[in-house]
Design a protein around this motif. Structure first.
Motif, short mmCIF file in Angstrom:
data_model
loop_
_atom_site.label_atom_id
_atom_site.label_comp_id
_atom_site.label_asym_id
_atom_site.label_seq_id
_atom_site.Cartn_x
_atom_site.Cartn_y
_atom_site.Cartn_z
N GLN A 240 -49.35 -9.01 22.80
CA GLN A 240 -48.07 -8.96 22.09
C GLN A 240 -47.83 -10.22 21.26
O GLN A 240 -46.68 -10.54 20.93
CB GLN A 240 -46.94 -8.78 23.10
N VAL A 243 -45.33 -10.27 18.35
CA VAL A 243 -43.95 -10.23 18.81
C VAL A 243 -43.54 -11.60 19.35
O VAL A 243 -42.43 -12.08 19.11
CB VAL A 243 -43.77 -9.15 19.90
N LEU A 247 -40.43 -13.96 18.22
CA LEU A 247 -39.43 -14.45 19.18
C LEU A 247 -39.37 -15.97 19.19
O LEU A 247 -38.28 -16.55 19.32
CB LEU A 247 -39.77 -13.93 20.58
N LEU A 271 -37.28 -10.44 14.24
CA LEU A 271 -36.46 -9.53 15.03
C LEU A 271 -36.74 -8.07 14.68
O LEU A 271 -36.53 -7.18 15.50
CB LEU A 271 -34.97 -9.85 14.84
N VAL A 274 -39.41 -7.09 16.92
CA VAL A 274 -38.87 -6.76 18.24
C VAL A 274 -38.34 -5.34 18.28
O VAL A 274 -38.61 -4.57 19.20
CB VAL A 274 -37.76 -7.77 18.61
N GLU A 278 -32.35 -4.54 16.56
CA GLU A 278 -32.21 -6.00 16.67
C GLU A 278 -32.32 -6.65 15.29
O GLU A 278 -31.52 -7.51 14.92
CB GLU A 278 -33.30 -6.56 17.59
N ARG A 323 -33.29 -9.68 24.42
CA ARG A 323 -33.78 -8.30 24.48
C ARG A 323 -35.27 -8.24 24.16
O ARG A 323 -36.03 -7.50 24.78
CB ARG A 323 -32.98 -7.43 23.51
N GLY A 324 -35.70 -9.06 23.19
CA GLY A 324 -37.11 -9.09 22.84
C GLY A 324 -37.97 -9.62 23.96
O GLY A 324 -39.06 -9.10 24.23
N LYS A 327 -38.39 -6.91 26.49
CA LYS A 327 -39.33 -5.88 26.03
C LYS A 327 -40.76 -6.34 26.17
O LYS A 327 -41.64 -5.56 26.57
CB LYS A 327 -39.03 -5.53 24.57
N SER A 357 -36.82 0.63 20.30
CA SER A 357 -37.68 -0.46 20.65
C SER A 357 -39.02 -0.33 19.96
O SER A 357 -39.57 0.75 19.81
CB SER A 357 -37.90 -0.47 22.18
#
Length: 360
Positions: A240, A243, A247, A271, A274, A278, A323-324, A327, A357
């Motif tokens: 990931q 991502v 972040l 974002l 993400v 978002e 939230r990210g 996830k 998502s």
């Protein structure tokens, strides 16, 4: 450029802010100045790199999301980047190089984790910090993922990164190292109390000594926190990595003790990696902040309305970041023996809703 892209670091530049751009930005400005001799307005030229970067950023976000979610989610997020009011305002109006650096950082993560191209990823990573130094917070996470991919991937990534850094930074380090250190590596931003931690500290009446500390030497602690968060997430979920890069740049803006409208670029694309909602929530609210800020009397003196939008936007950014992280941690760890940047395949993630998502 009167002084050239190397000697400019030792010039006092009376009446202007300190020249805090990395070496590649100087060569870019030199090239744009040459193009202006052909009759192309310099105002158009100076906005071109960021605007072009936004186009490619939309494509790379589409590719990143497509590999982790549904095609519909990828299209939505790519279009979201292309239509982001934050990016349109900062790139199309301001024209600073932040968008270029963020795009290159995401490209580096995509090349390393998704394309299995560590040499090209190393070059892209070096380019990102050579145009604007802010993506330096994601470099350790990139090196960590390259290391976990195996010795050949690590060596190729390191070779690409080191070669480009030596080429771009070498002449300045050899000529004016102290000036480069003071102007670029130690630059802490302006002292305006417009955003984030400094803004809230001012609102809540915290002691001036505390504000002075977090604006001064204390800001390095926040930078280290961003580096640590990125390394931690990359260690847990190396597949990931794109991502994680998004972040980490979002966290850097969240904890930033400096204020500038172009800084809002740092989290805009990340974002959307993400998730669509978002990215959309952040881009719409902070886009309005940027537009109103640029329309004001001064981009560094925000009206009460702009300050209030920015305060709410900071909360939206914090929620999107948290939230990210959730996830990323909710995704399945990489199977033993499979690496995100080496030669082994990576299991395809589960599909996501088109506008929900993008990390599953």
């Amino acid at each position: 450029m009167r002084y050239g892209p190397i000697r400019i670091y030792e010039q006092p530049l009376p009446g202007l802010p300190v020249y805090n751009h990395p070496p590649l930005a100087g060569w870019m400005l030199l090239g744009l100045n040459e193009l202006s001799e052909l009759g192309i307005p310099f105002g158009t030229l100076i906005r071109s790199p960021a605007s072009i970067a936004d186009f490619f950023c939309a494509l790379v976000v589409f590719e990143i999301v497509r590999r982790r979610a549904s095609l519909g989610a990828a299209v939505a997020c790519g279009v979201g980047v292309a239509a982001s009011p934050v990016l349109i305002a900062t790139s199309g109006y301001h024209g600073n190089t932040d968008a270029v650096a963020i795009t290159l950082a995401l490209i580096a993560a995509h090349l390393l984790a998704d394309r299995k191209a560590p040499l090209a990823a190393g070059v892209a990573a070096a380019l990102s910090i050579s145009i604007k130094f802010i993506p330096v917070v994601v470099i350790p996470a990139l090196f960590l993922v390259a290391l976990r991919a195996g010795r050949p991937a690590f060596l190729r990534f390191g070779a690409g990164f080191t070669a480009l850094v030596a080429l771009v930074w070498g002449p300045v380090l050899a000529t004016v190292p102290e000036n480069l250190k003071e102007n670029v590596l130690e630059y802490a931003g302006g002292g305006y109390r417009l955003w984030g931690l400094v803004r809230f500290a001012d609102l809540f009446g915290l002691p001036q000594s505390f504000i002075t500390f977090i604006e001064g030497d204390g800001h390095f602690l926040f930078v280290l926190a961003c580096v640590a968060a990125g390394v931690w997430l990359a260690w847990l979920r190396p597949a990931q990595l794109p991502v994680v890069v998004g972040l980490t740049m979002s966290l850097l803006l969240l904890l930033s003790t400096a204020s500038a409208l172009q800084y809002l670029t740092w989290a805009a694309a990340g974002l959307f990696v993400v998730g669509f909602w978002e990215g959309a929530a952040y881009s719409c609210l902070l886009g309005l902040t940027a537009v109103l800020g640029y329309r004001g009397a001064s981009a560094v003196r925000w009206s009460d309305t702009v300050l209030q939008f920015a305060e709410v936007g900071w909360v939206v950014l914090a929620a999107g970041f948290l939230r990210g992280v959730r996830k990323v941690l909710d995704t399945q760890p990489d199977p033993p023996g499979r690496s995100p940047a080496g030669g082994g395949p990576v299991a395809a993630p589960r599909a996501a809703e088109p506008t929900g998502s993008t990390v599953n």
